[in-house]
Design a protein around this motif. Sequence first.
Motif, short mmCIF file in Angstrom:
data_model
loop_
_atom_site.label_atom_id
_atom_site.label_comp_id
_atom_site.label_asym_id
_atom_site.label_seq_id
_atom_site.Cartn_x
_atom_site.Cartn_y
_atom_site.Cartn_z
N THR A 1 0.83 -1.20 0.00
CA THR A 1 0.00 0.00 0.00
C THR A 1 0.87 1.26 0.00
O THR A 1 0.58 2.23 -0.70
CB THR A 1 -0.94 0.00 1.22
OG1 THR A 1 -1.79 -1.15 1.15
CG2 THR A 1 -1.80 1.26 1.26
N ARG B 1 0.83 4.09 -2.88
CA ARG B 1 0.37 5.42 -2.53
C ARG B 1 1.46 6.48 -2.62
O ARG B 1 1.20 7.62 -3.00
CB ARG B 1 -0.22 5.40 -1.11
CG ARG B 1 -0.94 6.68 -0.73
CD ARG B 1 -1.65 6.55 0.59
NE ARG B 1 -2.73 5.58 0.59
CZ ARG B 1 -3.61 5.46 1.59
NH1 ARG B 1 -3.50 6.24 2.66
NH2 ARG B 1 -4.57 4.55 1.53
N ASP C 1 -7.06 3.56 6.84
CA ASP C 1 -6.03 4.59 6.94
C ASP C 1 -5.50 4.81 8.36
O ASP C 1 -4.30 5.05 8.54
CB ASP C 1 -6.56 5.92 6.39
CG ASP C 1 -6.37 6.04 4.89
OD1 ASP C 1 -5.83 5.10 4.27
OD2 ASP C 1 -6.78 7.08 4.32
#
Length: 285
Positions: free
Chosen positions: A187, A191, A255
Motif C-alpha cells: 500500500t 500510494r 487509513d
Amino acid sequence: MKLCKIHILTFVAILLLIPVAHGWGVDGHLITCRIAQARLSKAAADAVSQLLPAYADNDLGSLCSWADRVKFRYHWSSALHYIDTPDNLCTYQYNRDCKDEDGILDRCVAGAINNYTNQLLTYGDDNSASQYNLTEALLFLSHYIGDIHQPLHVGFTSDRGGNTIDVHWYTRKAVLHHVWDDNIIETAEERFYDSNVDELINTLQKNITTVWANQAKAWEACSKTACPDVYASEGIKAACDWAYKGVGEGSVLEDDYFLSRYPVVNMRLAQGGVRLAATFNRIFG
C-alpha cells in the motif's frame, strides 16, 4: 573459495523446482537485502559476491526470498522463520521460546540466525566446503535477519503470529500476519512511490544516513557476531504496541491503522538492513 559442485547443483535444482511463496513479503526481503548490500565492507562484499550463484549477478536481494521457496522442499526449515511467545506477555526469552512445535530447542528464527552465522564464520577454511553449503547459509541468514524484524514473526502462540486473525485490509480479506508481511508495504508503494520498490529503498537509505544516522550506529552495535535476541525482544514489543493493538477478529484496517503502522514497518526494514550488513561485516572481517 570453492563450494562443492554437488551442493551447487542441488541448490540450483531446488531453485528451479520450488514454487514461490512469500515471507516478510518478497519486497520486504528485497528491501532488507538491498540496504544491507550497499553497506558492506570490501571484505564482506567480496565474500558475498563469491558465495552468491553466478546467475544472481551479485544481487543479494534477488535471492533474499529463497528461504521461503525452499520451505516446501526443506520441510525442517519451516519452524526457523518465527518465534512463538506466550500469549499477552509481550516478552521474549530464548530458553523459554526458541523451540519448535515438538519442543525441540534452538529451532526458531533466533536459533537459525545463530546457526547460520556460525556456519559462515568458517568461510575461508579449506575444509568448510565439505561441511557446510555456505551459499545456502548466506541466503538463510539474509532471510532470517529480515524475518526477525517483522514484528509478527515474534508473535503469540495461540494465533500463530497473527496468522489465524482474519481481518479486512480496506476492502480485501486478509489475515493480520499477511498485512505486516505484505499489505502495508504494498500500500505504501502504491500510494507514495508509484509502485516502485526502488524508490522506497532510496528513501530508506537516505533516512538511514540522515534522520536515523545516530540511531543506525546503535542498531549496528552487538557484543557478539549476531544479536538475534535483541531483535526478537524488539519484535514482540512492536507486535504488542502496534500489530495486535486495537485489532480483533473481523477488524477492518484502513487509513488509521496504515498511516500509524507504516513508520514502524519502515523502521524495522531499515534496522534489518543495517543489522544484516553489520553482521556480514563482522563475519567476513
